[in-house]
Write a protein that holds these residues in place. Structure first.
Motif, PDB file in Angstrom:
ATOM      1  N   MET A   1      36.036  -7.181 138.530  1.00 21.01           N
ATOM      2  CA  MET A   1      35.792  -8.590 138.655  1.00 21.01           C
ATOM      3  C   MET A   1      35.163  -8.918 140.011  1.00 21.01           C
ATOM      4  N   ILE A   2      35.586  -8.214 141.054  1.00 18.18           N
ATOM      5  CA  ILE A   2      35.027  -8.454 142.390  1.00 18.18           C
ATOM      6  C   ILE A   2      33.518  -8.223 142.373  1.00 18.18           C
ATOM      7  N   GLU A   3      33.081  -7.202 141.662  1.00 20.30           N
ATOM      8  CA  GLU A   3      31.642  -6.921 141.585  1.00 20.30           C
ATOM      9  C   GLU A   3      30.898  -8.087 140.921  1.00 20.30           C
ATOM     10  N   SER A   4      31.507  -8.676 139.908  1.00 19.08           N
ATOM     11  CA  SER A   4      30.893  -9.830 139.241  1.00 19.08           C
ATOM     12  C   SER A   4      30.807 -11.019 140.183  1.00 19.08           C
ATOM     13  N   LEU A   5      31.889 -11.293 140.890  1.00 16.45           N
ATOM     14  CA  LEU A   5      31.883 -12.420 141.824  1.00 16.45           C
ATOM     15  C   LEU A   5      30.878 -12.190 142.948  1.00 16.45           C
ATOM     16  N   ASN A   6      30.788 -10.958 143.433  1.00 15.75           N
ATOM     17  CA  ASN A   6      29.788 -10.647 144.460  1.00 15.75           C
ATOM     18  C   ASN A   6      28.380 -10.867 143.926  1.00 15.75           C
ATOM     19  N   ALA A   7      28.142 -10.464 142.689  1.00  9.70           N
ATOM     20  CA  ALA A   7      26.815 -10.645 142.096  1.00  9.70           C
ATOM     21  C   ALA A   7      26.469 -12.125 141.986  1.00  9.70           C
ATOM     22  N   LEU A   8      27.458 -12.942 141.638  1.00  6.37           N
ATOM     23  CA  LEU A   8      27.215 -14.381 141.475  1.00  6.37           C
ATOM     24  C   LEU A   8      27.132 -15.129 142.798  1.00  6.37           C
ATOM     25  N   SER A   9      27.512 -14.483 143.881  1.00  9.60           N
ATOM     26  CA  SER A   9      27.537 -15.174 145.174  1.00  9.60           C
ATOM     27  C   SER A   9      26.131 -15.440 145.733  1.00  9.60           C
ATOM     28  N   TYR A  66      16.477 -10.139 128.647  1.00  3.91           N
ATOM     29  CA  TYR A  66      17.809 -10.125 129.258  1.00  3.91           C
ATOM     30  C   TYR A  66      18.682 -11.222 128.668  1.00  3.91           C
ATOM     31  N   ASP A  67      19.947 -10.867 128.477  1.00  4.34           N
ATOM     32  CA  ASP A  67      20.936 -11.819 127.976  1.00  4.34           C
ATOM     33  C   ASP A  67      22.272 -11.533 128.662  1.00  4.34           C
ATOM     34  N   LEU A  68      23.142 -12.522 128.626  1.00  3.50           N
ATOM     35  CA  LEU A  68      24.450 -12.390 129.261  1.00  3.50           C
ATOM     36  C   LEU A  68      25.380 -11.502 128.429  1.00  3.50           C
ATOM     37  N   GLU A  69      26.228 -10.783 129.111  1.00  4.53           N
ATOM     38  CA  GLU A  69      27.297 -10.016 128.494  1.00  4.53           C
ATOM     39  C   GLU A  69      28.578 -10.835 128.605  1.00  4.53           C
ATOM     40  N   GLU A  70      29.374 -10.842 127.579  1.00  2.00           N
ATOM     41  CA  GLU A  70      30.543 -11.719 127.519  1.00  2.00           C
ATOM     42  C   GLU A  70      31.720 -11.244 128.380  1.00  2.00           C
ATOM     43  N   ALA A  71      31.984  -9.960 128.412  1.00  2.00           N
ATOM     44  CA  ALA A  71      33.208  -9.422 129.021  1.00  2.00           C
ATOM     45  C   ALA A  71      33.439  -9.838 130.479  1.00  2.00           C
ATOM     46  N   PRO A  72      32.454  -9.736 131.367  1.00  2.00           N
ATOM     47  CA  PRO A  72      32.719 -10.105 132.756  1.00  2.00           C
ATOM     48  C   PRO A  72      33.093 -11.577 132.924  1.00  2.00           C
ATOM     49  N   PHE A  73      32.515 -12.423 132.101  1.00  2.00           N
ATOM     50  CA  PHE A  73      32.803 -13.854 132.199  1.00  2.00           C
ATOM     51  C   PHE A  73      34.189 -14.162 131.645  1.00  2.00           C
ATOM     52  N   GLN A  74      34.605 -13.422 130.622  1.00  4.32           N
ATOM     53  CA  GLN A  74      35.974 -13.572 130.119  1.00  4.32           C
ATOM     54  C   GLN A  74      36.980 -13.138 131.184  1.00  4.32           C
ATOM     55  N   GLU A  75      36.660 -12.080 131.902  1.00  6.50           N
ATOM     56  CA  GLU A  75      37.541 -11.602 132.965  1.00  6.50           C
ATOM     57  C   GLU A  75      37.666 -12.645 134.077  1.00  6.50           C
ATOM     58  N   ILE A  76      36.546 -13.228 134.487  1.00 10.17           N
ATOM     59  CA  ILE A  76      36.574 -14.275 135.513  1.00 10.17           C
ATOM     60  C   ILE A  76      37.352 -15.483 135.002  1.00 10.17           C
ATOM     61  N   GLY A  78      39.776 -15.560 132.814  1.00  7.82           N
ATOM     62  CA  GLY A  78      41.200 -15.242 132.834  1.00  7.82           C
ATOM     63  C   GLY A  78      41.780 -15.327 134.231  1.00  7.82           C
ATOM     64  N   TRP A  79      41.030 -14.848 135.189  1.00  3.47           N
ATOM     65  CA  TRP A  79      41.478 -14.900 136.589  1.00  3.47           C
ATOM     66  C   TRP A  79      41.604 -16.355 137.038  1.00  3.47           C
ATOM     67  N   LEU A  80      40.622 -17.178 136.707  1.00  6.51           N
ATOM     68  CA  LEU A  80      40.677 -18.598 137.076  1.00  6.51           C
ATOM     69  C   LEU A  80      41.829 -19.307 136.367  1.00  6.51           C
ATOM     70  N   ASP A  81      42.091 -18.926 135.116  1.00  2.36           N
ATOM     71  CA  ASP A  81      43.220 -19.517 134.384  1.00  2.36           C
ATOM     72  C   ASP A  81      44.541 -19.252 135.081  1.00  2.36           C
ATOM     73  N   SER A  82      44.662 -18.103 135.735  1.00  2.93           N
ATOM     74  CA  SER A  82      45.909 -17.804 136.443  1.00  2.93           C
ATOM     75  C   SER A  82      46.129 -18.794 137.582  1.00  2.93           C
ATOM     76  N   PHE A  83      45.078 -19.273 138.176  1.00  5.24           N
ATOM     77  CA  PHE A  83      45.204 -20.286 139.221  1.00  5.24           C
ATOM     78  C   PHE A  83      45.540 -21.642 138.623  1.00  5.24           C
ATOM     79  N   ALA A  84      45.005 -21.920 137.454  1.00  3.58           N
ATOM     80  CA  ALA A  84      45.307 -23.185 136.793  1.00  3.58           C
ATOM     81  C   ALA A  84      46.799 -23.307 136.532  1.00  3.58           C
ATOM     82  N   ALA A  85      47.430 -22.222 136.111  1.00  4.01           N
ATOM     83  CA  ALA A  85      48.870 -22.257 135.859  1.00  4.01           C
ATOM     84  C   ALA A  85      49.644 -22.526 137.146  1.00  4.01           C
ATOM     85  N   VAL A  86      49.227 -21.919 138.236  1.00  6.80           N
ATOM     86  CA  VAL A  86      49.893 -22.137 139.526  1.00  6.80           C
ATOM     87  C   VAL A  86      49.756 -23.595 139.940  1.00  6.80           C
TER      88      VAL A  86
END
Length: 105
Positions: A1-9, A66-76, A78-86
């Protein structure tokens, strides 16, 4: 997930992802023209996004689409959802505290 966030930065990579999200699969040339970027720069950004697993390419004659792949965005997501619960828990506690403060003693 860190690699995805770095790519989007990087702003241009984020713009590419948003373009693909909003308008679907695109060739390098279409991405470059839409975002007013040089084609070699778009290719480099797509390589980073591809290495992060965020985009995939398919061959269409002489072009790569080129098209988007679903898995990395689902992972992000899920990670963001964990903050929503907090935050929901914290806001519930704040709401309870404020309601107690409003009650006359």
């Amino acid at each position: 997930m860190i690699e995805s966030l770095n790519a989007l930065s990087e702003p241009n990579r984020l713009a590419i992802v948003e373009l693909l999200r909003d308008h679907g699969p695109r060739s390098v040339g279409e991405i470059a023209a839409t975002l007013d970027l040089r084609q070699p720069l778009v290719s480099k950004h797509l390589r980073v996004l591809s290495d992060a697993g965020m985009v995939a390419a398919r061959v269409d004659a002489q072009r790569r689409i080129y098209d988007l792949e679903e898995a990395p965005f689902q992972e992000i997501d899920g990670w963001l959802d964990s903050f929503a619960a907090v935050w929901e828990s914290r806001l519930d506690r704040l709401d309870a505290h404020l309601r107690r403060s409003e009650d006359p003693v």
